[in-house]
Enzyme design. Structure first.
Site, short mmCIF file in Angstrom:
data_model
loop_
_atom_site.label_atom_id
_atom_site.label_comp_id
_atom_site.label_asym_id
_atom_site.label_seq_id
_atom_site.Cartn_x
_atom_site.Cartn_y
_atom_site.Cartn_z
N ALA A 292 -13.25 -3.22 17.78
CA ALA A 292 -12.12 -3.47 18.66
C ALA A 292 -11.18 -2.27 18.62
CB ALA A 292 -11.36 -4.73 18.23
N GLU A 293 -10.64 -1.91 19.80
CA GLU A 293 -9.80 -0.71 19.91
C GLU A 293 -8.54 -0.78 19.08
OE1 GLU A 293 -10.60 -1.60 24.30
OE2 GLU A 293 -11.44 -2.43 22.46
N ASN A 294 -8.05 -1.99 18.81
CA ASN A 294 -6.82 -2.09 18.03
C ASN A 294 -7.04 -1.83 16.54
OD1 ASN A 294 -8.19 -4.67 18.41
ND2 ASN A 294 -6.57 -5.59 17.19
#
Length: 470
Positions: A292-294
């Site tokens: 996930a990009e976060n």
């Protein structure tokens, strides 16, 4: 040194009109420094230049309230528009009250990281061939084109962490670290709200995620967002399906199931928001690691809001659980994974895909700016780009077109398309590099699928049936 302020109001009191401010926060409501944002609204500084992933949702203590209070004159963000009602920020962008610059998510954090490190500019492949690269210097390295991006520094940053000591050393929790590191490093004055303040020495060196050298002020959080009250987009269920000429196409779950069969066992994969998330149901027991990009690697399935941990969510805002071996990191590291070719596949949705493999999925006509998020970084960095979508849009117009009319996310990036009617694979070895119609949904003919396809495709003598290739 004691960096603790008695109140958020005192911590933001010297922010002048016209200041540049980086504001952390992810998605529409997650991890915003709500206490500091409310204090800045009440302080009333005007003409602010705001840098953020997005301003967040209206009606909640996100950075959107700064737009509602007409305090922003310039916005630099990855999101200015999302599906749904037009926000106050969008209205002001359309009216010319707010100047807007859209920046891919990974480029934004890298520009902040560079600015904080004293690096004036860098080259990146993200944005080449898109509107993001317009009027920017270009360079060529090893036969490939790159865009020159400038580093960013700001006057202030409003950030959020889990815990801090009085010297400003920070500890983050779960997936809430995201932009905080790079935004803190880029700011002259980084102001951080935290759930807990401890004495110096109570945080072990191994527990400190960001040293206090980058932090100027600390306050206790007093404004918190209840996960149960977060706005939830009404998602169509996995059983939802369209009919064409009275015949049922694949359901959303079945699109995910067919696309999941193309994910390599043991692969590292990023799933875009919406329909691509259907894949998560079909990859269990195959050793697939979700990214996930976060800043999460190794998350599992989705959890109900009643049992949600507010710091455990994917980039689409879905609350998640974790697999053994999962890890957390900041968004700079997350996009290093993406651009560094560590992702075996990324699965994204699309407004359009054209015959050249160009992807368009971040902007629609009539909305100011758009929502790039991490899509540009993911599309140029993944080893394979898979698109899952319905074959036509809500008005019955083909989404597979000869030449994309919507703004391009990345040119020539798409390898595989899975729709509710067909599977098309790009033949990069052929002279035209076009798509081959390999499979069609049960109950449909090739001619029926081609009637809803405005793209030149090659058709083998006997395309397979999608449901036979789960």
């Amino acid at each position: 040194m004691n960096k603790v302020f008695d109140s958020a109001a005192a911590a933001v009191a010297d922010i002048p009109d016209g200041a540049s401010i980086a504001v952390s926060g992810f998605g529409i409501t997650h991890s915003f420094p709500s206490t500091l944002i409310v204090a800045l609204r009440d302080h009333g500084a005007k003409g602010l230049e705001v840098f953020c992933n997005g301003l967040g949702a209206s009606g909640h203590p996100t950075a959107q309230i700064l737009a509602e209070n007409h305090q922003i004159s310039r916005l630099v963000a990855s999101f200015s528009a999302r599906p749904g009602p037009i926000t106050p920020a969008e209205e002001q962008i359309l009216a010319g009250e707010i100047e807007f610059e859209v920046v891919p998510q990974g480029t934004l954090v890298e520009r902040m990281r560079a600015g904080g490190a004293g690096i004036p500019a860098f080259y990146t492949p993200v944005g080449v061939g898109t509107a993001v690269a317009e009027d920017k210097p270009m360079g060529e390295f090893d036969g490939s084109a790159y865009v020159l991006e400038r580093g960013i520094t700001t006057d202030y940053a409003l950030l959020r962490a889990h815990r801090a000591d009085r010297a400003g050393n920070l500890q983050f929790r779960g997936g809430s670290r995201n932009f905080n590191d790079s935004f803190a490093k880029a700011a002259r004055v980084a102001i951080v709200e935290v759930d807990e303040i401890v004495e110096v020495g109570e945080l072990r060196p191994d527990d400190i995620d960001l040293p206090g050298v980058w932090v100027s002020r600390i306050v206790r959080s007093t404004v918190r967002v209840d996960p149960a009250k977060l706005p939830r987009k009404a998602e169509r269920g996995g059983d939802s399906r369209r009919e064409y000429a009275g015949k049922p196409a694949l359901s959303r779950a079945e699109i995910g199931r067919r696309a999941a069969a193309e994910i390599p066992d043991g692969g590292i994969v990023n799933l875009g928001a919406g329909l691509p998330n259907q894949i998560a149901t079909w990859i269990g027991g195959r050793g697939v690691t979700l990214h996930a990009e976060n800043g999460i690697l190794g998350y599992g399935g989705f959890v109900d809001i009643d049992s949600a941990d507010p710091d455990l969510h994917d980039a689409g805002g879905n609350f998640i659980d974790l697999h053994d071996g999962a890890s957390f990191f900041d968004s700079v590291s997350s996009f290093e994974i993406a651009r560094g070719k560590r992702l075996d596949a990324v699965v994204l949705g699309a407004y359009q895909v054209d015959a050249a493999g160009d992807l368009a999925n971040w902007a629609q006509p009539g909305r100011p700016g758009g929502g790039i998020g991490g899509a540009m970084d993911l599309a140029v960095g993944a080893r394979s780009v898979i698109i899952t979508m319905e074959h036509v849009d809500s008005r019955g117009r083909p989404k597979l077109v000869e030449r994309a009319e919507y703004p391009i996310t990345a040119p020539g990036c798409v390898d595989l398309i899975v729709t509710d009617l067909a599977l098309l694979r790009r033949d990069r070895e052929s002279a035209d590099g076009g798509f081959v119609l390999e499979e069609i949904a049960a109950g449909f003919t090739v001619d029926e699928v081609l009637e809803m396809t405005d793209m030149t495709v090659r058709v083998p003598r006997a395309p397979r049936v999608m449901q036979e290739n789960w």
